[in-house]
Write a protein that holds these residues in place. Structure first.
Motif, PDB file in Angstrom:
ATOM      1  N   LEU A  15       0.844  -1.196   0.000  1.00  0.00           N
ATOM      2  CA  LEU A  15       0.000   0.000   0.000  1.00  0.00           C
ATOM      3  C   LEU A  15       0.880   1.247   0.000  1.00  0.00           C
ATOM      4  O   LEU A  15       1.700   1.437   0.880  1.00  0.00           O
ATOM      5  CB  LEU A  15      -0.898   0.016   1.243  1.00  0.00           C
ATOM      6  N   GLN A  16       0.692   2.077  -0.980  1.00  0.00           N
ATOM      7  CA  GLN A  16       1.468   3.319  -1.085  1.00  0.00           C
ATOM      8  C   GLN A  16       0.604   4.498  -0.652  1.00  0.00           C
ATOM      9  O   GLN A  16       0.483   5.503  -1.354  1.00  0.00           O
ATOM     10  CB  GLN A  16       1.965   3.492  -2.522  1.00  0.00           C
ATOM     11  N   ALA A  17       0.004   4.367   0.515  1.00  0.00           N
ATOM     12  CA  ALA A  17      -0.915   5.397   1.013  1.00  0.00           C
ATOM     13  C   ALA A  17      -0.139   6.545   1.649  1.00  0.00           C
ATOM     14  O   ALA A  17       1.049   6.425   1.973  1.00  0.00           O
ATOM     15  CB  ALA A  17      -1.869   4.784   2.028  1.00  0.00           C
ATOM     16  N   ASP A  18      -0.838   7.658   1.854  1.00  0.00           N
ATOM     17  CA  ASP A  18      -0.215   8.798   2.528  1.00  0.00           C
ATOM     18  C   ASP A  18       0.150   8.450   3.963  1.00  0.00           C
ATOM     19  O   ASP A  18       1.134   8.955   4.494  1.00  0.00           O
ATOM     20  CB  ASP A  18      -1.152  10.005   2.494  1.00  0.00           C
ATOM     21  N   THR A  19      -0.648   7.595   4.573  1.00  0.00           N
ATOM     22  CA  THR A  19      -0.319   7.095   5.907  1.00  0.00           C
ATOM     23  C   THR A  19      -0.955   5.728   6.091  1.00  0.00           C
ATOM     24  O   THR A  19      -1.928   5.383   5.418  1.00  0.00           O
ATOM     25  CB  THR A  19      -0.795   8.067   7.019  1.00  0.00           C
ATOM     26  N   ILE A  20      -0.395   4.938   6.992  1.00  0.00           N
ATOM     27  CA  ILE A  20      -0.904   3.598   7.306  1.00  0.00           C
ATOM     28  C   ILE A  20      -1.313   3.577   8.772  1.00  0.00           C
ATOM     29  O   ILE A  20      -0.589   4.089   9.632  1.00  0.00           O
ATOM     30  CB  ILE A  20       0.170   2.514   7.077  1.00  0.00           C
ATOM     31  N   ILE A  21      -2.472   2.974   9.060  1.00  0.00           N
ATOM     32  CA  ILE A  21      -2.877   2.791  10.454  1.00  0.00           C
ATOM     33  C   ILE A  21      -3.012   1.296  10.736  1.00  0.00           C
ATOM     34  O   ILE A  21      -3.297   0.507   9.839  1.00  0.00           O
ATOM     35  CB  ILE A  21      -4.182   3.530  10.799  1.00  0.00           C
ATOM     36  N   HIS A  22      -2.819   0.940  12.012  1.00  0.00           N
ATOM     37  CA  HIS A  22      -2.842  -0.465  12.406  1.00  0.00           C
ATOM     38  C   HIS A  22      -4.030  -0.809  13.299  1.00  0.00           C
ATOM     39  O   HIS A  22      -4.202  -1.973  13.677  1.00  0.00           O
ATOM     40  CB  HIS A  22      -1.531  -0.821  13.093  1.00  0.00           C
ATOM     41  N   ASN A  23      -4.830   0.188  13.649  1.00  0.00           N
ATOM     42  CA  ASN A  23      -6.069  -0.046  14.385  1.00  0.00           C
ATOM     43  C   ASN A  23      -6.938   1.200  14.261  1.00  0.00           C
ATOM     44  O   ASN A  23      -6.466   2.270  13.861  1.00  0.00           O
ATOM     45  CB  ASN A  23      -5.792  -0.368  15.859  1.00  0.00           C
TER      46      ASN A  23
END
Length: 225
Positions: free
Chosen positions: A201-209
């Motif tokens: 995933l080349q997203a602006d940010t990654i979240i884990h929950n």
């Protein structure tokens, strides 16, 4: 007063965990024609794409009539499983998803939408099953758009809600979701609990929950002022 902001969610793999139901429907379709079922990981890698495109890509050696037969068999199986077991059993919400939706819906400066590879019938049943009527101002489904990652669904959300792209974020678990959002010129948040490996995933940010979602939205498109 700040401009309204738009938060667009993918559904399968982002809000709900429907992988068991998806794999079961694929298995039903292939088994019905005495064909080998592709590996589970391969099946899940297509989640988010329009169903009409999946079978030709999964099984290019088969003819178009067989692809259509598989597509209809998948739809029939999905509907049957949902009717038999209900949304809570077949597509359980990920931990924190409902609470996050409730918080966002309560914000009068935030507009919610969905952009999903589901059919309209499938999305309607899911919304009904979870009592989410009135949550999403814009509901974009596979019936009326080119398949993700084409930006059409996000563009429709923007047009329908009137929110500026600069104040919009797309949240999803697959490269199809992130590429769709980027193509439409909006910010993107990738979630690590879905069906595509997070490193793709080349997203602006990654979240884990879901606990991290509010801060990520504020950081990318601005909080209420």
């Amino acid at each position: 007063m700040s401009e309204p902001r738009l938060v667009i969610f993918d559904v399968d793999g982002t809000l709900v965990d429907s992988q068991e139901m998806i794999v079961a429907a694929f298995s039903y379709a292939y088994n019905g024609l005495d064909l080998p079922v592709p590996p589970r990981g391969q099946l899940l890698s297509y989640v988010g794409r329009s169903l009409e495109l999946i079978f030709p890509e999964l099984s290019p050696e088969l003819d178009s009539t067989t692809h259509l037969t598989l597509t209809q068999a998948y739809r029939d199986a999905y509907v049957h499983l949902r009717q038999e077991r209900g949304s809570n059993a077949t597509s359980p919400m990920f931990d924190g998803a409902r609470a996050a939706l409730d918080v966002l819906k309560a914000q009068d400066w935030t507009v919610l939408a969905v952009a999903t590879g589901k059919s309209k019938r499938g999305l309607d049943k899911l919304i009904e099953g979870y009592g989410l009527e009135g949550y999403f101002m814009s509901q974009q489904v596979a019936d009326f758009h080119p398949s993700k990652p084409h930006p059409s669904m996000v563009q429709a959300c923007l047009a329908e809600t009137g929110v500026d792209a600069a104040r919009t974020v797309m949240i999803g678990d697959t490269t199809f979701d992130i590429d769709m959002g980027r193509a439409a010129g909006v910010k993107t948040i990738g979630v690590s609990w879905g069906y595509h490996p997070v490193e793709t995933l080349q997203a602006d940010t990654i979240i884990h929950n879901f606990d991290a979602l509010m801060g990520a939205i504020d950081d990318l498109i601005g909080p209420h002022e």
